[in-house]
Design a protein around this motif. Structure first.
Motif, PDB file in Angstrom:
ATOM      1  N   VAL A 192     -12.320  48.417  22.744  1.00  0.00           N
ATOM      2  CA  VAL A 192     -12.317  47.049  22.243  1.00  0.00           C
ATOM      3  C   VAL A 192     -13.276  47.004  21.067  1.00  0.00           C
ATOM      4  O   VAL A 192     -14.454  47.359  21.200  1.00  0.00           O
ATOM      5  N   LEU A 193     -12.789  46.602  19.905  1.00  0.00           N
ATOM      6  CA  LEU A 193     -13.614  46.446  18.714  1.00  0.00           C
ATOM      7  C   LEU A 193     -13.947  44.963  18.562  1.00  0.00           C
ATOM      8  O   LEU A 193     -13.047  44.143  18.397  1.00  0.00           O
ATOM      9  N   ASN A 194     -15.229  44.636  18.644  1.00  0.00           N
ATOM     10  CA  ASN A 194     -15.651  43.244  18.561  1.00  0.00           C
ATOM     11  C   ASN A 194     -16.098  42.916  17.149  1.00  0.00           C
ATOM     12  O   ASN A 194     -17.203  43.260  16.726  1.00  0.00           O
ATOM     13  N   ASP A 195     -15.200  42.263  16.408  1.00  0.00           N
ATOM     14  CA  ASP A 195     -15.433  41.798  15.049  1.00  0.00           C
ATOM     15  C   ASP A 195     -15.848  42.936  14.109  1.00  0.00           C
ATOM     16  O   ASP A 195     -16.783  42.812  13.324  1.00  0.00           O
ATOM     17  N   ILE A 196     -15.123  44.012  14.201  1.00  0.00           N
ATOM     18  CA  ILE A 196     -15.371  45.169  13.346  1.00  0.00           C
ATOM     19  C   ILE A 196     -14.056  45.913  13.157  1.00  0.00           C
ATOM     20  O   ILE A 196     -13.197  45.898  14.039  1.00  0.00           O
ATOM     21  N   GLY A 197     -13.924  46.527  11.999  1.00  0.00           N
ATOM     22  CA  GLY A 197     -12.720  47.306  11.710  1.00  0.00           C
ATOM     23  C   GLY A 197     -13.010  48.314  10.628  1.00  0.00           C
ATOM     24  O   GLY A 197     -14.175  48.545  10.268  1.00  0.00           O
ATOM     25  N   PRO A 198     -11.990  48.922  10.072  1.00  0.00           N
ATOM     26  CA  PRO A 198     -12.180  49.982   9.087  1.00  0.00           C
ATOM     27  C   PRO A 198     -12.647  49.489   7.720  1.00  0.00           C
ATOM     28  O   PRO A 198     -13.075  50.293   6.893  1.00  0.00           O
ATOM     29  N   VAL A 199     -12.548  48.180   7.477  1.00  0.00           N
ATOM     30  CA  VAL A 199     -12.980  47.604   6.201  1.00  0.00           C
ATOM     31  C   VAL A 199     -14.021  46.528   6.491  1.00  0.00           C
ATOM     32  O   VAL A 199     -13.781  45.614   7.279  1.00  0.00           O
TER      33      VAL A 199
ATOM     34  N   ARG B 142     -12.100  31.711  19.059  1.00  0.00           N
ATOM     35  CA  ARG B 142     -12.136  30.380  18.449  1.00  0.00           C
ATOM     36  C   ARG B 142     -13.564  29.852  18.410  1.00  0.00           C
ATOM     37  O   ARG B 142     -14.329  30.022  19.355  1.00  0.00           O
ATOM     38  N   GLY B 143     -13.910  29.233  17.287  1.00  0.00           N
ATOM     39  CA  GLY B 143     -15.214  28.599  17.180  1.00  0.00           C
ATOM     40  C   GLY B 143     -16.372  29.565  17.128  1.00  0.00           C
ATOM     41  O   GLY B 143     -17.511  29.188  17.435  1.00  0.00           O
ATOM     42  N   GLN B 144     -16.115  30.812  16.728  1.00  0.00           N
ATOM     43  CA  GLN B 144     -17.195  31.790  16.632  1.00  0.00           C
ATOM     44  C   GLN B 144     -17.074  32.573  15.328  1.00  0.00           C
ATOM     45  O   GLN B 144     -15.989  32.737  14.774  1.00  0.00           O
ATOM     46  N   GLY B 145     -18.229  33.059  14.857  1.00  0.00           N
ATOM     47  CA  GLY B 145     -18.281  33.898  13.671  1.00  0.00           C
ATOM     48  C   GLY B 145     -18.612  35.323  14.052  1.00  0.00           C
ATOM     49  O   GLY B 145     -18.113  35.845  15.045  1.00  0.00           O
TER      50      GLY B 145
ATOM     51  N   GLU C 290     -19.112  40.146   1.619  1.00  0.00           N
ATOM     52  CA  GLU C 290     -19.701  38.837   1.899  1.00  0.00           C
ATOM     53  C   GLU C 290     -20.406  38.827   3.251  1.00  0.00           C
ATOM     54  O   GLU C 290     -21.512  38.284   3.393  1.00  0.00           O
ATOM     55  N   GLY C 291     -19.764  39.445   4.252  1.00  0.00           N
ATOM     56  CA  GLY C 291     -20.369  39.497   5.578  1.00  0.00           C
ATOM     57  C   GLY C 291     -21.607  40.367   5.615  1.00  0.00           C
ATOM     58  O   GLY C 291     -22.603  40.041   6.280  1.00  0.00           O
TER      59      GLY C 291
ATOM     60  N   PHE D  74     -14.507  32.522  12.380  1.00  0.00           N
ATOM     61  CA  PHE D  74     -15.298  32.236  11.183  1.00  0.00           C
ATOM     62  C   PHE D  74     -16.002  33.489  10.651  1.00  0.00           C
ATOM     63  O   PHE D  74     -16.948  33.377   9.866  1.00  0.00           O
ATOM     64  N   SER D  75     -15.547  34.650  11.064  1.00  0.00           N
ATOM     65  CA  SER D  75     -16.191  35.888  10.632  1.00  0.00           C
ATOM     66  C   SER D  75     -16.057  36.097   9.129  1.00  0.00           C
ATOM     67  O   SER D  75     -14.982  35.898   8.553  1.00  0.00           O
ATOM     68  N   ARG D  76     -17.152  36.526   8.505  1.00  0.00           N
ATOM     69  CA  ARG D  76     -17.119  36.914   7.101  1.00  0.00           C
ATOM     70  C   ARG D  76     -17.112  38.436   6.948  1.00  0.00           C
ATOM     71  O   ARG D  76     -16.999  38.932   5.833  1.00  0.00           O
ATOM     72  N   LEU D  77     -17.251  39.145   8.065  1.00  0.00           N
ATOM     73  CA  LEU D  77     -17.317  40.609   7.997  1.00  0.00           C
ATOM     74  C   LEU D  77     -15.953  41.255   8.204  1.00  0.00           C
ATOM     75  O   LEU D  77     -15.622  42.240   7.540  1.00  0.00           O
ATOM     76  N   LEU D  78     -15.166  40.717   9.129  1.00  0.00           N
ATOM     77  CA  LEU D  78     -13.833  41.243   9.419  1.00  0.00           C
ATOM     78  C   LEU D  78     -12.807  40.200   9.007  1.00  0.00           C
ATOM     79  O   LEU D  78     -12.750  39.106   9.585  1.00  0.00           O
TER      80      LEU D  78
END
Length: 286
Positions: free
Chosen positions: A128-135, A263-266, A139-140, A238-242
């Motif tokens: 499980v990748l939590n708000d992370i990926g290959p790019v 939902r409702g999280q960055g 901004e994040g 609301f993530s700016r990283l992924l």
């Protein structure tokens, strides 16, 4: 409710890492939690309690990387690198006699999993990748650089929760008072009557000094190694990283990937909020 047991495991260069295990007597493939850049085992506390209890009954192992939480600070800060921390994960698995595991990687923890795809692919069952990926979006990354070390020092845990909510509340409207209080307890530790951020300051200094003007290389070659592994990605709405575009690209390259939006999280989502834990538990049980 499952009780946790703390272990301290020495890795080859002599540092002791804090490892917390929930559901130690549970069988089956264990679940290993890898926290974010400045985070520690407490990031997985609520999720681990859920996964260790019925109906999932999993053994959940959270690892504080070197320099975080109760793990030793590294006298050589240049060793705070993802490849070194990936090697530490394998050392912990070996000491616990774990051949394969399911993994949950939050932010930097997910980057560690991309390195393990190159070096120890066979040790990964599901991930499980939590708000992370290959790019990683610039901004994040700049956002993280901005708030690391810039928050005023709190005097109490309730003040710490207020500061965190003031800093991040706009991107985390889903969180309630208990969530902010839990985050404060996870991020700060009381030492000699003072609250301090619970990580080696050298980690923040190293990250703040990174030159982001040129961008970072993508990790698509490493991600491609994982396309035969069952995978879930959780993206904060609301993530700016992924970005959503990156998640869509991940789905094109990994057709069986399960994508969930928090939902409702960055960045990075708390995984026990709004039914996320149950979705993760169901995915890991397949």
């Amino acid at each position: 409710m499952s009780e946790s047991i703390d272990h301290f495991i020495t890795v080859p260069d002599g540092l002791r890492l804090h490892v917390r295990i929930h559901g130690e007597g549970n069988g089956g493939i264990p679940v290993v939690g890898l926290p974010g850049l400045t985070r520690n085992v407490l990031d997985f506390e609520d999720l681990a309690r859920i996964l260790a209890a019925a109906p999932y009954d999993r053994r959940v192992i959270a690892i504080s990387s070197r320099g975080r939480g109760l793990s030793d600070r590294d006298p050589q800060p240049e060793r705070y690198t993802i490849p070194v921390e990936a090697g530490d994960v394998i050392s912990v698995l070996d000491r616990l006699s774990i051949e394969t595991a399911d993994f949950i990687g939050t932010s930097r923890g997910g980057l560690i999993l991309h390195v393990l795809a190159m070096t120890h692919l066979g040790r990964i069952e599901r991930l499980v990748l939590n708000d992370i990926g290959p790019v990683l979006e610039a901004e994040g990354l700049k956002q993280i650089q901005g708030y690391l070390g810039s928050r005023r020092a709190p005097s109490t845990f309730s003040e710490a929760a207020e500061i965190l909510q003031a800093t991040h509340g706009a991107e985390f409207p889903a969180l309630g008072a208990e969530d902010w209080a839990g985050m404060a307890r996870a991020l700060y530790r009381e030492i000699e009557g003072k609250l301090v951020a619970d990580f080696d300051p050298a980690i923040a200094e190293q990250f703040r000094a990174a030159d982001l003007a040129q961008g970072l290389p993508d990790l698509w070659p490493q991600f491609t190694l994982l396309v035969d592994k069952p995978m879930m990605v959780v993206r904060g709405a609301f993530s700016r990283l992924l970005s959503r575009e990156t998640v869509e690209d991940m789905q094109r390259r990994h057709p069986r990937l399960v994508a969930v939006e928090a939902r409702g999280q960055g960045h990075a989502p708390m995984l026990h909020v709004d039914g996320l834990a149950e979705k993760i538990g169901a995915f890991l049980a397949r």
